[in-house]
Design an enzyme around this catalytic site. Structure first.
Site, PDB file in Angstrom:
ATOM      1  N   HIS A  12       0.830  -1.218   0.000  1.00 25.55           N
ATOM      2  CA  HIS A  12       0.000   0.000   0.000  1.00 25.55           C
ATOM      3  C   HIS A  12       0.867   1.273   0.000  1.00 25.55           C
ATOM      4  O   HIS A  12       0.525   2.255   0.656  1.00 25.55           O
ATOM      5  CB  HIS A  12      -1.023  -0.043   1.146  1.00 25.55           C
ATOM      6  CG  HIS A  12      -0.443  -0.200   2.522  1.00 25.55           C
ATOM      7  ND1 HIS A  12      -1.040  -0.951   3.510  1.00 25.55           N
ATOM      8  CD2 HIS A  12       0.672   0.318   3.082  1.00 25.55           C
ATOM      9  CE1 HIS A  12      -0.310  -0.895   4.615  1.00 25.55           C
ATOM     10  NE2 HIS A  12       0.725  -0.117   4.383  1.00 25.55           N
ATOM     11  N   HIS A  61      -1.040   4.625   9.771  1.00 23.25           N
ATOM     12  CA  HIS A  61       0.330   5.147   9.871  1.00 23.25           C
ATOM     13  C   HIS A  61       0.315   6.453  10.651  1.00 23.25           C
ATOM     14  O   HIS A  61       0.596   7.514  10.096  1.00 23.25           O
ATOM     15  CB  HIS A  61       0.924   5.373   8.486  1.00 23.25           C
ATOM     16  CG  HIS A  61       0.902   4.144   7.617  1.00 23.25           C
ATOM     17  ND1 HIS A  61      -0.237   3.679   7.007  1.00 23.25           N
ATOM     18  CD2 HIS A  61       1.877   3.281   7.273  1.00 23.25           C
ATOM     19  CE1 HIS A  61       0.053   2.585   6.313  1.00 23.25           C
ATOM     20  NE2 HIS A  61       1.324   2.328   6.458  1.00 23.25           N
ATOM     21  N   HIS A 195      10.689  -3.788   3.043  1.00 22.61           N
ATOM     22  CA  HIS A 195      11.095  -2.385   3.016  1.00 22.61           C
ATOM     23  C   HIS A 195      11.505  -1.922   4.410  1.00 22.61           C
ATOM     24  O   HIS A 195      11.043  -2.452   5.403  1.00 22.61           O
ATOM     25  CB  HIS A 195      10.025  -1.462   2.416  1.00 22.61           C
ATOM     26  CG  HIS A 195       8.722  -1.333   3.153  1.00 22.61           C
ATOM     27  ND1 HIS A 195       7.931  -2.404   3.514  1.00 22.61           N
ATOM     28  CD2 HIS A 195       8.030  -0.235   3.574  1.00 22.61           C
ATOM     29  CE1 HIS A 195       6.822  -1.975   4.108  1.00 22.61           C
ATOM     30  NE2 HIS A 195       6.858  -0.645   4.174  1.00 22.61           N
ATOM     31  N   GLU A 242       4.845  -5.466   8.275  1.00 22.85           N
ATOM     32  CA  GLU A 242       3.452  -5.313   7.819  1.00 22.85           C
ATOM     33  C   GLU A 242       2.888  -6.612   7.242  1.00 22.85           C
ATOM     34  O   GLU A 242       1.671  -6.802   7.199  1.00 22.85           O
ATOM     35  CB  GLU A 242       3.349  -4.215   6.755  1.00 22.85           C
ATOM     36  CG  GLU A 242       3.546  -2.821   7.331  1.00 22.85           C
ATOM     37  CD  GLU A 242       3.511  -1.737   6.241  1.00 22.85           C
ATOM     38  OE1 GLU A 242       3.397  -0.570   6.613  1.00 22.85           O
ATOM     39  OE2 GLU A 242       3.621  -2.060   5.029  1.00 22.85           O
TER      40      GLU A 242
END
Lengths: 282, 134
Positions: A12, A61, A195, A242
């Site tokens: 996302h 977030h 990431h 995530e």
């Protein structure tokens, strides 16, 4: 009865929302990223595949939840949710409409099933939820389905274990099965893949690990549920954690699933983009 | 998955160049993160842009945290309890993208960092474990 028919996972990355919002999809940098979603856009637009409701698993977030409130599993039960202003103004995307009856049903069922859900009414939804919708549906006037937001804490440690995520997925599946309305329901797991957005090790990408994770969603999902957090952190970067959210999606599906489509691309911004479509087999 | 919270937390210190957002960091960084969060509101962003030091005076940051914010030293902010998703409100207000801000933590220029990402990103070999050196 409601039926859970398919699961979708996707990264996302905020930049992928920017690319769509600003009409950059044909630029060289973006084209190979978005091309991997063409199959899914076509598939999901067919009447037999179009979901009535998506249970959308994502993480906030630091948009709706600040350091004053850190729910591990929060289910959105309001009628609608507006796109959040994350510091540069809200994304120009439609308001997200919930199926609040189903959301409340899932919340109640999961609590009786011993998952202590947090129920959220007032909540703005950030890129974690809106970017996957844009990737699958493009830029419609209104989103073509209802969305039940399920926000998972993967920011403040410890996040839930992969195994716990899997088990929540199973509980959500039981809740859907016991819902009397005729609905085609999908569950989406979002975030990842490898990431790291912080510190001198930022920019970490682990293609081999990511591809194995994608493979094992069909071939050996039971191994994935046992992966410890430290493995995600070491191998897939600090924000690779995530991917525990993908296990809520996978845990909700049947033991046997068919992989319909897959896409993997490096990079988008700081991130390895992964996307997979899984169909429930009987 | 270890059920021993001490062993669980100890492993996080073994990852090179990474600060896992543990409870200890979350406590230390509470006001730093809440300040950053306040920049989600346009009226706050305007006040912040007009006078950063005056804006910070309203928040209970340590001197070290305040200096790190004013210097946009993101590694320092992480060390002092900042979390990247909160700190993102600061660099977004500055008009920086994630790539621009994140690259500033790696000792590389934005261009070098972008080249690294385009070539497949930072390989995990040698940066998984400090002690194990693998």
């Amino acid at each position: 009865m409601a039926r859970l028919t398919a699961g979708i996972a996707t990264s996302h990355v905020p930049l992928l929302g920017v690319g769509i919002d600003q009409g950059k999809m044909e630029q060289d940098y973006f084209r190979p990223i978005y091309a991997g979603y063409d199959w899914t856009k076509e598939w999901i637009a067919k009447p037999e595949n179009r979901p009535d409701v998506v249970i959308l698993v994502y993480n906030d977030h630091a948009s709706a939840f600040d350091m004053n409130l850190i729910p591990t599993f929060a289910i959105g039960c309001a009628e609608e949710f507006a796109p959040a202003d994350e510091g540069w103004g809200p994304r120009p995307v439609p308001t997200v409409n919930n199926d609040a009856d189903l959301a409340w049903h899932i919340a109640q069922s999961c609590i009786l099933d011993e998952f202590d859900m947090t129920i959220i009414n007032k909540m703005d939804v950030d890129h974690g939820l809106t970017v996957p919708l844009s990737l699958m549906f493009g830029r419609p006037e209104a989103w073509p389905c209802k969305v039940v937001p399920l926000a998972v804490n993967v920011v403040t440690y410890p996040p839930p274990t992969g195994n716990r995520c899997w088990m929540l997925g199973e509980a959500i599946a039981r809740a859907i099965e016991s819902y009397p309305e005729q609905l085609n329901v999908q569950i989406w797991g979002t975030g990842g893949m490898s990431h790291q957005l912080q510190g001198p090790r930022a920019g970490l990408i682990n293609q081999e690990w990511d591809r194995r994770f994608l493979d094992e969603l069909t071939k050996n999902p039971q191994r994935l549920r046992g992966l410890p957090h430290i493995e995600y952190l070491r191998e897939a970067g600090s924000e690779g954690i995530e991917m525990v959210m993908w296990l809520i999606m996978r845990g909700a599906l049947n033991a046997r699933v068919k992989e319909l489509h897959r896409h993997y691309h490096v990079p988008a911004s700081n991130t390895a983009v992964g996307h997979i479509v899984l169909e429930n087999e009987a | 998955m270890t059920r021993d919270i001490h062993a669980y937390l100890a492993e996080f210190e073994d990852i090179p160049g990474t600060r896992v957002y543990t409870a200890a960091r979350a406590r230390k960084g509470y006001w730093l993160n809440q300040f950053a969060m306040s920049l989600m509101k346009p009226e706050n962003r305007n006040r912040w842009k007009q006078d950063e030091e005056a804006y910070l005076a309203d928040w209970k940051l340590s001197d070290e945290q305040r200096d790190a914010v004013l210097a946009r030293d993101y590694n320092k902010m992480l060390e002092l309890g900042g979390n990247i998703y909160f700190l993102a409100k600061i660099f977004s207000t500055d008009g920086l993208s994630f790539v621009q801000a994140v690259s500033s933590m790696t000792g590389m220029s934005v261009e070098e960092y972008q080249q690294m990402m385009a070539a497949g990103g930072r390989a995990p070999e040698g940066v998984r474990s400090i002690e194990g050196k693998y």
